[in-house]
Write a protein that holds these residues in place. Structure first.
Motif, short mmCIF file in Angstrom:
data_model
loop_
_atom_site.label_atom_id
_atom_site.label_comp_id
_atom_site.label_asym_id
_atom_site.label_seq_id
_atom_site.Cartn_x
_atom_site.Cartn_y
_atom_site.Cartn_z
N ILE A 28 0.82 -1.22 0.00
CA ILE A 28 0.00 0.00 0.00
C ILE A 28 0.85 1.26 0.00
O ILE A 28 0.48 2.28 -0.58
CB ILE A 28 -0.92 0.00 1.24
CG1 ILE A 28 -2.01 -1.03 1.04
CG2 ILE A 28 -1.51 1.35 1.51
CD1 ILE A 28 -3.19 -0.84 1.95
N LYS A 29 2.00 1.21 0.65
CA LYS A 29 2.77 2.45 0.81
C LYS A 29 3.21 3.05 -0.53
O LYS A 29 3.50 4.23 -0.62
CB LYS A 29 4.00 2.21 1.68
CG LYS A 29 5.09 1.40 1.01
CD LYS A 29 6.33 1.39 1.86
CE LYS A 29 7.31 0.38 1.30
NZ LYS A 29 8.35 0.03 2.24
N VAL A 30 3.27 2.24 -1.55
CA VAL A 30 3.78 2.72 -2.84
C VAL A 30 2.84 3.76 -3.45
O VAL A 30 3.27 4.75 -4.04
CB VAL A 30 4.02 1.54 -3.80
CG1 VAL A 30 4.50 2.02 -5.16
CG2 VAL A 30 5.01 0.57 -3.19
N GLY A 64 15.17 -4.54 -1.46
CA GLY A 64 15.24 -3.10 -1.74
C GLY A 64 14.53 -2.83 -3.05
O GLY A 64 14.28 -3.75 -3.83
N SER A 65 14.20 -1.57 -3.27
CA SER A 65 13.46 -1.22 -4.47
C SER A 65 14.40 -1.15 -5.67
O SER A 65 15.61 -1.01 -5.52
CB SER A 65 12.77 0.12 -4.25
OG SER A 65 11.63 0.22 -5.08
N GLN A 66 13.85 -1.22 -6.88
CA GLN A 66 14.64 -1.11 -8.13
C GLN A 66 15.83 -2.06 -8.11
O GLN A 66 16.99 -1.60 -8.25
CB GLN A 66 15.14 0.32 -8.33
CG GLN A 66 14.15 1.30 -8.95
CD GLN A 66 13.82 0.98 -10.39
OE1 GLN A 66 13.10 0.03 -10.66
NE2 GLN A 66 14.30 1.77 -11.33
N SER A 122 4.79 -12.22 -4.13
CA SER A 122 5.60 -11.06 -4.53
C SER A 122 4.90 -9.79 -4.06
O SER A 122 3.68 -9.76 -3.93
CB SER A 122 5.80 -11.02 -6.04
OG SER A 122 4.59 -10.72 -6.68
N GLU A 123 5.71 -8.79 -3.76
CA GLU A 123 5.16 -7.51 -3.26
C GLU A 123 5.61 -6.37 -4.16
O GLU A 123 6.20 -5.39 -3.71
CB GLU A 123 5.66 -7.24 -1.84
CG GLU A 123 5.23 -8.26 -0.82
CD GLU A 123 5.84 -7.99 0.56
OE1 GLU A 123 6.61 -7.03 0.72
OE2 GLU A 123 5.51 -8.75 1.49
N SER A 124 5.36 -6.48 -5.45
CA SER A 124 5.81 -5.43 -6.37
C SER A 124 4.88 -4.23 -6.27
O SER A 124 3.67 -4.37 -6.39
CB SER A 124 5.77 -5.95 -7.81
OG SER A 124 6.70 -6.96 -7.94
N GLY A 125 5.47 -3.08 -6.08
CA GLY A 125 4.67 -1.86 -6.00
C GLY A 125 4.96 -0.93 -7.16
O GLY A 125 4.09 -0.56 -7.94
N ARG A 126 6.23 -0.58 -7.29
CA ARG A 126 6.64 0.36 -8.33
C ARG A 126 6.20 -0.14 -9.71
O ARG A 126 5.63 0.61 -10.50
CB ARG A 126 8.17 0.51 -8.29
CG ARG A 126 8.74 1.50 -9.27
CD ARG A 126 10.26 1.44 -9.25
NE ARG A 126 10.80 1.70 -7.92
CZ ARG A 126 11.04 2.90 -7.43
NH1 ARG A 126 10.80 3.98 -8.15
NH2 ARG A 126 11.53 3.06 -6.21
N ALA A 127 6.47 -1.43 -9.97
CA ALA A 127 6.19 -1.95 -11.31
C ALA A 127 4.69 -1.96 -11.60
O ALA A 127 4.29 -1.82 -12.75
CB ALA A 127 6.76 -3.36 -11.44
N ALA A 181 4.23 5.76 -8.78
CA ALA A 181 4.74 5.02 -7.62
C ALA A 181 5.48 5.97 -6.70
O ALA A 181 6.36 6.71 -7.13
CB ALA A 181 5.69 3.92 -8.07
N TYR A 182 5.13 6.00 -5.46
CA TYR A 182 5.78 6.75 -4.38
C TYR A 182 5.54 8.26 -4.46
O TYR A 182 5.36 8.91 -3.42
CB TYR A 182 7.29 6.47 -4.32
CG TYR A 182 7.61 5.01 -4.03
CD1 TYR A 182 7.49 4.50 -2.74
CD2 TYR A 182 7.99 4.13 -5.04
CE1 TYR A 182 7.75 3.16 -2.46
CE2 TYR A 182 8.25 2.80 -4.77
CZ TYR A 182 8.13 2.31 -3.49
OH TYR A 182 8.38 0.99 -3.22
N GLU A 183 5.54 8.86 -5.66
CA GLU A 183 5.49 10.32 -5.72
C GLU A 183 4.19 10.88 -5.15
O GLU A 183 4.17 11.96 -4.56
CB GLU A 183 5.69 10.82 -7.16
CG GLU A 183 6.94 10.31 -7.83
CD GLU A 183 8.19 10.43 -6.97
OE1 GLU A 183 8.70 11.54 -6.84
OE2 GLU A 183 8.65 9.40 -6.42
C1 LIG Z 1 8.66 -4.73 2.49
C2 LIG Z 1 8.47 -4.09 1.16
N1 LIG Z 1 7.74 -4.72 0.23
C3 LIG Z 1 7.54 -4.19 -0.99
C4 LIG Z 1 8.08 -2.97 -1.32
C5 LIG Z 1 7.81 -2.42 -2.70
O1 LIG Z 1 8.96 -2.35 -3.46
P1 LIG Z 1 8.87 -1.97 -5.00
O2 LIG Z 1 8.01 -0.77 -5.11
O3 LIG Z 1 10.26 -1.73 -5.40
O4 LIG Z 1 8.29 -3.13 -5.71
C6 LIG Z 1 8.85 -2.29 -0.40
C7 LIG Z 1 9.46 -0.99 -0.76
O5 LIG Z 1 10.55 -0.66 -0.48
C8 LIG Z 1 9.05 -2.85 0.88
O6 LIG Z 1 9.78 -2.23 1.82
#
Ligand SMILES: Cc1ncc(COP(=O)(O)O)c(C=O)c1O
Length: 698
Positions: A153-155, A301-303, A385-390, A594-596
């Motif tokens: 969610i934080k992304v 870590g991201s990226q 998987s926890e992809s956010g940015r992608a 993402a993030y911004e």
């Molecule tokens: C625990 C965790 N999961 C998932 C993410 C999402 O990473 P990303 O946006 O690179 O896919 C982060 C971001 O740093 C994270 O800290």
């Protein structure tokens, strides 16, 4: 390269003469062209301008190469033959949407830029692509379990975004990842479907752990992931108090480091996660917890820049998984965290830019885990998987209007040359009048050095009071012209520019005032130097003959963009077109989803820009529809966030005006207009307003 000016009196005199000759011949000075955005402030400037006629030697494809769209655009963004940005909301769909047409339609509906445009279908497409890539890898490798995607969610915690992702991932059981109590509170109500998994990361207080346990009691799969021995102690205490044996996960720190921009999640630097030694010590002390241990988590870590690191980390995690299973852990899930990278096209950051596809990514982790499970003869876990940015980066873009362009003034023929002008100035003027003399890089380098020296001399004399301001300004303009020309020769030579020439080039670039805030809209540029792709939304079949540095509305020197995605050797300037008088220039910043949206800060009290959500619609004449308009933050909104109360502000302003009226310092009508204007200001957005936004004059 020598940077000292060699100025002889004879040559200087010649310069004056040739200047006079040129003036007599009637060469024209350059027209003042700099006001771009009707109603915007006009910097005092005169520019070289450029022809708005498309240059037949420049096509849309050249702009594509220049702005490196081939790196970051596919499959969603391209440049149409008419030189306008085109958006495809999913790979393979037949038609594309004309971006300038969206901006025009938004304006027609009263939504002006700066403006965020979201394409929810792009989010859906990314969810499907991620799931598809894992599905294909699982089939190809013969992996004996499935993949489960979680959205962190934080992304981008905006409700529209979270709901779109969950809806798009419904058939795949897409779940969520949260990292704070507020994120957990946002996520829990989404778990109507008990197949969905919710993983709780981050530092968890008692309340957060208890909430996660409550959700398990409600039959939901909410797994708190223990990050440290201390957190485990709190978890155990609460569970014992409640008489429960809730499922938990554990986060491990791995040695497979990620050398990208957002690294730092691997042992020994990890902020979170148990080292293998800590984990073993914990389980040896509390072996009874093994049957509750359902999930093993790591996040590099991201990226993630280098897939071999991920493969290594996934293998390491799978080994830990197998060892814990052998000890009796009930592990069902192996959570690979986020980090699936996307390309921003930043040539200057090639070390941190991932160079792999979604398919490569999925294949790397599936095969790494599969190999270990086979060799250790343990059942393969569900791969999480926890992809956010992608998932989110591509779906949002920021459209920013250019308010004004300030060009460093060059020399124009006809400029008066003061009779007392000294040798250095006259030499510079002569060089400026003589046109491009340097034919090769060595000659250009030499000329630039001498011009720099001459201008330095004039500057030193000015500081000592021996040169008048008029002469100093003339020398500056002549130097600017000479420097521009010689740098162009150096650039055409193809060799990288020396650092000081690059810095000079930067100082000669246009300052392009844009209606946005770097702190609000591009916090990752400000905070970590991330370059985002940015380019004009149209005129991309015209050669961009100027270079600019985008500066924002804030009062800070770092409210500017100083790294661009381009194939120009100097990525500290943005290749741009000369503005057309009276025509609005709109720039698009891409990959903003993402993030911004969440990291931005209201520095200078600049709030959120308005946003529109756009979907393809084959029945609509232009192939799209705007389905949602979210108004911008108003001045009153941002003031409320800062603890002000709108009513009190108005009362205080009213009292001030009333006291002036009572003292006969202000007429009642003028007072009313003043109050009206203040009230209107509170209701306005926080960005630059054009036209009659100020209301009638008092
Ligand atoms: C625990 C965790 N999961 C998932 C993410 C999402 O990473 P990303 O946006 O690179 O896919 C982060 C971001 O740093 C994270 O800290």
């Amino acid at each position: 390269m020598s940077w000292t000016g060699d100025v002889s009196h004879a040559r200087a005199t010649e310069a004056v003469e040739s200047g006079a000759r040129a003036a007599e011949l009637g060469e024209r000075g350059t027209p003042p062209v700099e006001m771009v955005h009707p109603g915007a402030p006009q910097f005092e400037a005169a520019g070289t301008g450029s022809s708005p006629v498309p240059d037949s030697a420049w096509a849309a494809g050249d702009s594509g190469k220049l702005y490196r769209i081939g790196r970051w655009g596919p499959p969603y963004f391209s440049i149409g033959a008419r030189g306008r940005v085109a958006v495809r909301t999913a790979p393979g769909v037949s038609g594309s949407i004309d971006l300038p047409a969206i901006v025009e339609e938004a304006r027609r509906r009263g939504v002006e830029s700066p403006l965020t445009i979201r394409f929810p279908e792009i989010v859906r497409s990314q969810v499907a692509r991620l799931q598809g890539a894992f599905g294909d890898a699982i089939t190809a490798v013969g992996y004996g379990n499935r993949h489960l995607g979680l959205y962190p969610i934080k992304v981008n915690p905006l409700r529209h975004v979270v709901e779109e992702i969950l809806d798009a991932g419904r058939d795949f059981g897409m779940g969520l990842e949260c990292g704070s109590r507020a994120e957990l509170a946002a996520a829990l109500p989404h778990l109507r479907d008990d197949r969905r998994l919710l993983v709780c990361n981050g530092v968890k207080d008692e309340a957060m752990l208890a909430l996660a346990m409550d959700a398990q009691r409600l039959g939901r799969q909410v797994i708190p992931v223990v990050q440290s021995p201390e957190e485990f102690a709190v978890f155990r205490t609460i569970a014992a108090r409640r008489g429960e044996e809730p499922m938990l996960g554990v986060r491990i720190g791995l040695s497979g480091w990620n050398p990208g921009r957002w690294d730092g999640c691997a042992v020994p630097d990890a902020k979170f996660g148990l080292s293998p030694a800590d984990l073993l010590a914990l389980l040896e002390r509390f072996p009874d917890v093994l049957p509750q241990l359902g999930l093993l988590h790591f996040h590099l870590g991201s990226q993630i820049a280098d897939l071999s690191r991920l493969r290594h980390a996934a293998g390491e995690a799978a080994q830990i998984h197998a060892s814990l299973v052998a000890r009796g852990a009930a592990l069902r899930y192996l959570d690979l965290g986020g980090g699936l990278g996307i390309e921003y096209g930043d040539a200057g950051a090639s070390a941190a830019e991932p160079d792999y596809s979604l398919t490569d990514y999925a294949h790397a982790v599936v095969s790494a885990v599969n190999d270990v499970c086979r060799s250790r003869s343990v059942p393969p876990p569900v791969l999480v998987s926890e992809s956010g940015r992608a998932l989110t980066a591509h779906h949002a873009m920021l459209i920013v209007p250019v308010l004004a362009v300030r060009e460093r003034r060059g020399f124009t023929v006809g400029t008066r040359i003061p009779p007392q002008a000294g040798d250095a100035t006259l030499w510079l003027v002569r060089q400026a009048l003589q046109g491009p003399r340097a034919r090769d890089a060595a000659g250009a380098s030499d000329l630039l050095g001498r011009a720099h020296g001459a201008f330095g001399k004039v500057g030193a004399s000015f500081a000592e009071g021996r040169v008048a301001l008029e002469e100093y300004a003339l020398a500056e303009r002549a130097f600017v012209t000479v420097a521009r020309r010689t740098i162009e020769v150096l650039r055409l030579g193809g060799d990288p520019l020396p650092a000081r020439v690059e810095s000079l080039q930067r100082s000669l670039a246009d300052r392009v005032l844009c209606d946005f805030s770097v702190f609000r809209s591009l916090p990752d540029h400000w905070g970590s130097g991330q370059a985002f792709p940015v380019m004009p939304i149209d005129r991309l079949n015209e050669r961009p003959d100027r270079r600019g540095i985008l500066v924002d509305l804030t009062c800070d020197a770092d409210g500017r963009i100083d790294r661009y995605v381009s194939s120009d050797p100097d990525t500290s300037v943005l290749p741009m077109h000369a503005p057309r008088p009276g025509v609005r220039t709109e720039l698009a910043f891409f990959l903003m989803g993402a993030y911004e949206d969440v990291l931005g800060a209201p520095h200078n009290l600049l709030g959120r820009v308005p946003e529109i959500h756009v979907r393809t619609d084959e029945r609509a004449s232009q192939g799209f529809r705007i389905e949602n308009i979210i108004p911008p933050t108003t001045v009153a909104d941002v003031l409320t966030q800062m603890g002000y109360r709108e009513g009190e502000l108005r009362t205080a302003m009213g009292d001030l005006v009333a006291s002036k009226i009572a003292a006969d310092d202000l007429s009642a009508e003028a007072g009313c207009r003043l109050i009206d204007r203040y009230t209107r200001c509170l209701g306005q957005g926080t960005y630059y307003e054009t036209g009659d936004a100020a209301g009638p004059e008092s």
